[in-house]
Design a protein around this motif. Structure first.
Motif, mmCIF file in Angstrom:
data_model
loop_
_atom_site.group_PDB
_atom_site.id
_atom_site.type_symbol
_atom_site.label_atom_id
_atom_site.label_comp_id
_atom_site.label_asym_id
_atom_site.label_seq_id
_atom_site.Cartn_x
_atom_site.Cartn_y
_atom_site.Cartn_z
ATOM 1 N N THR A 177 -25.844 -20.177 16.902
ATOM 2 C CA THR A 177 -25.173 -20.717 15.823
ATOM 3 C C THR A 177 -25.538 -21.814 15.666
ATOM 4 O O THR A 177 -26.084 -23.439 16.381
ATOM 5 N N ARG A 178 -26.145 -22.503 14.836
ATOM 6 C CA ARG A 178 -26.035 -23.537 14.063
ATOM 7 C C ARG A 178 -24.844 -23.818 13.351
ATOM 8 O O ARG A 178 -24.160 -23.913 12.146
ATOM 9 N N TYR A 211 -17.410 -23.748 13.937
ATOM 10 C CA TYR A 211 -17.949 -24.075 14.740
ATOM 11 C C TYR A 211 -16.490 -22.336 15.371
ATOM 12 O O TYR A 211 -16.627 -22.130 16.936
ATOM 13 N N CYS A 271 -26.591 -29.692 15.622
ATOM 14 C CA CYS A 271 -25.285 -30.098 15.148
ATOM 15 C C CYS A 271 -26.000 -31.175 14.106
ATOM 16 O O CYS A 271 -27.131 -30.988 13.897
ATOM 17 N N TYR A 284 -28.667 -21.491 21.912
ATOM 18 C CA TYR A 284 -27.401 -20.986 20.958
ATOM 19 C C TYR A 284 -28.249 -20.832 19.420
ATOM 20 O O TYR A 284 -28.958 -21.705 19.142
ATOM 21 N N VAL A 343 -26.811 -26.986 21.479
ATOM 22 C CA VAL A 343 -26.451 -26.269 20.278
ATOM 23 C C VAL A 343 -26.751 -27.586 18.950
ATOM 24 O O VAL A 343 -26.242 -28.402 19.323
ATOM 25 N N LEU A 350 -22.972 -27.827 28.170
ATOM 26 C CA LEU A 350 -22.799 -28.095 26.588
ATOM 27 C C LEU A 350 -23.434 -28.940 25.364
ATOM 28 O O LEU A 350 -23.558 -30.179 25.945
ATOM 29 N N GLU A 401 -20.324 -16.980 20.214
ATOM 30 C CA GLU A 401 -21.382 -17.025 21.148
ATOM 31 C C GLU A 401 -20.943 -17.176 22.471
ATOM 32 O O GLU A 401 -21.740 -16.373 23.687
ATOM 33 N N TYR A 402 -19.994 -18.238 22.188
ATOM 34 C CA TYR A 402 -19.880 -18.897 24.365
ATOM 35 C C TYR A 402 -19.170 -18.096 25.129
ATOM 36 O O TYR A 402 -19.548 -18.160 26.116
ATOM 37 N N THR A 416 -18.109 -31.407 18.125
ATOM 38 C CA THR A 416 -18.007 -30.022 18.977
ATOM 39 C C THR A 416 -16.646 -29.227 20.098
ATOM 40 O O THR A 416 -16.346 -28.714 20.346
ATOM 41 N N PRO A 462 -24.454 -30.604 21.976
ATOM 42 C CA PRO A 462 -24.998 -30.831 21.227
ATOM 43 C C PRO A 462 -25.849 -31.804 20.880
ATOM 44 O O PRO A 462 -26.502 -32.543 21.294
ATOM 45 N N LEU A 488 -19.455 -20.502 17.267
ATOM 46 C CA LEU A 488 -20.241 -20.843 18.721
ATOM 47 C C LEU A 488 -19.280 -20.271 19.560
ATOM 48 O O LEU A 488 -19.812 -19.809 20.511
#
Length: 310
Positions: A218-219, A249, A191, A216, A189, A152, A255-256, A18, A154, A252
């Motif tokens: 996002t997956r 990614y 992961c 998040y 996140v 963040l 989104e971040y 990540t 994971p 991600l």
């Protein structure tokens, strides 16, 4: 300069993957990014193509010998992304730092000096610093949390996903109170997610129940390309730019950054290809997920609940 620590003391959750691929995806968005490898294994450095066995200086020298960050930076093949690498030397850093004055803020002070040096030399400022933390909550991780503004986390969608999260939260609270009041948990996140299993969905629901505001959308799905890319010294965005791993990614990073997520529709042919790829991904994964029936037995035995995050 926005500083984010990628942290989880549980190993094998996709932390380094990540850190590296988020950093690359941010650089792809036109940001200038520094990745700091604080793990003595040096996996993030290797992932970016740095030969960790031939380093003259590394992040170890910054933390223990007062070397400036600007002197250890290594270029990468990705535009806008540089790396402060590590190697096995870093494994002794915590012992050497114990007697240092202000040992918890050595990295923070080094980043302040780097930012000042760039300004004095009229060089472009960094937009992001991504710190890959070691899988522990020792002095190296404390330095990362003292320097960062955001964490963040994971988290793999498996049964023990929330174990240890309460300890991380305790450490974050102590750092906030004593060293870095501006530190905040920016997000979690999911992961290495196997979308085919019921257990992954069950665990994701539990994570969402514990942390509804910071999970998040996002997956990061299981993807064999994510496992292959480090052996080539490349990010997944370079190695397999059209893969699910690269797509996840990129999502991600968007989104971040607070940008709208890109929703891509798959046709039947793509879905069929994904099914075959998922089979390869499962085989390449370090940890093998339980069969569906075994998952149900585990969930039943534990009343479908995970330990509280405290």
């Amino acid at each position: 300069m926005r500083i984010v620590a990628i942290s989880n003391q549980k190993g094998g959750v996709g932390k380094t993957t990540t850190a590296v691929n988020l950093a690359a995806a941010l650089a792809e968005q036109g940001r200038r990014v520094l990745l700091i490898d604080l793990d003595p294994q040096g996996n993030a450095s290797t992932h970016l193509g740095v030969d960790i066995y031939r380093l003259e200086t590394s992040i170890y020298d910054v933390l223990t010998r007062g070397v400036e960050l600007s002197q250890v930076l290594q270029p990468t093949s990705w535009d806008g992304l540089v790396c402060a690498p590590s190697n096995i030397d870093l494994s002794s850093a915590e012992i050497e730092m114990v007697s240092a004055v202000g040992r918890e803020t050595i990295l923070k002070e080094a980043l302040v000096r780097l930012e000042r040096d760039l300004a004095e030399k009229e060089l472009p400022a960094l937009d992001f610093v991504v710190i890959d933390c070691p899988p522990s909550l020792g002095l190296l991780s404390i330095n990362a949390l003292a320097a960062a503004r955001e964490i963040l986390v994971p988290m793999q969608t498996e049964f023990f996903a929330l174990q240890g999260m309460s300890k991380l939260m305790e450490v974050v609270e102590v750092v906030q109170q004593r060293i870095n009041p501006s530190l905040r948990l920016a997000g979690i996140v999911a992961c290495r997610m196997d979308t085919r299993t019921r257990l992954a969905s069950e665990v994701l629901e539990d994570i969402a129940a514990h942390f509804p505001e910071i999970l998040y959308e996002t997956r990061i799905r299981q993807n064999v390309k994510l496992a292959e890319a480090p052996s080539y010294g490349q990010t997944v965005l370079e190695y397999a730019p059209e893969s699910k791993g690269a797509e996840d990614y990129r999502q991600l990073a968007r989104e971040y950054l607070g940008l709208p997520l890109v929703i891509e529709e798959e046709d039947e042919e793509d879905e069929l290809e994904d099914e075959f790829e998922e089979e390869d991904d499962a085989a390449a994964n370090d940890e093998v997920f339980e069969e569906e029936e075994e998952e149900e037995l585990v969930i039943e035995a534990n009343n479908g609940d995970l330990p509280s995050a405290g």
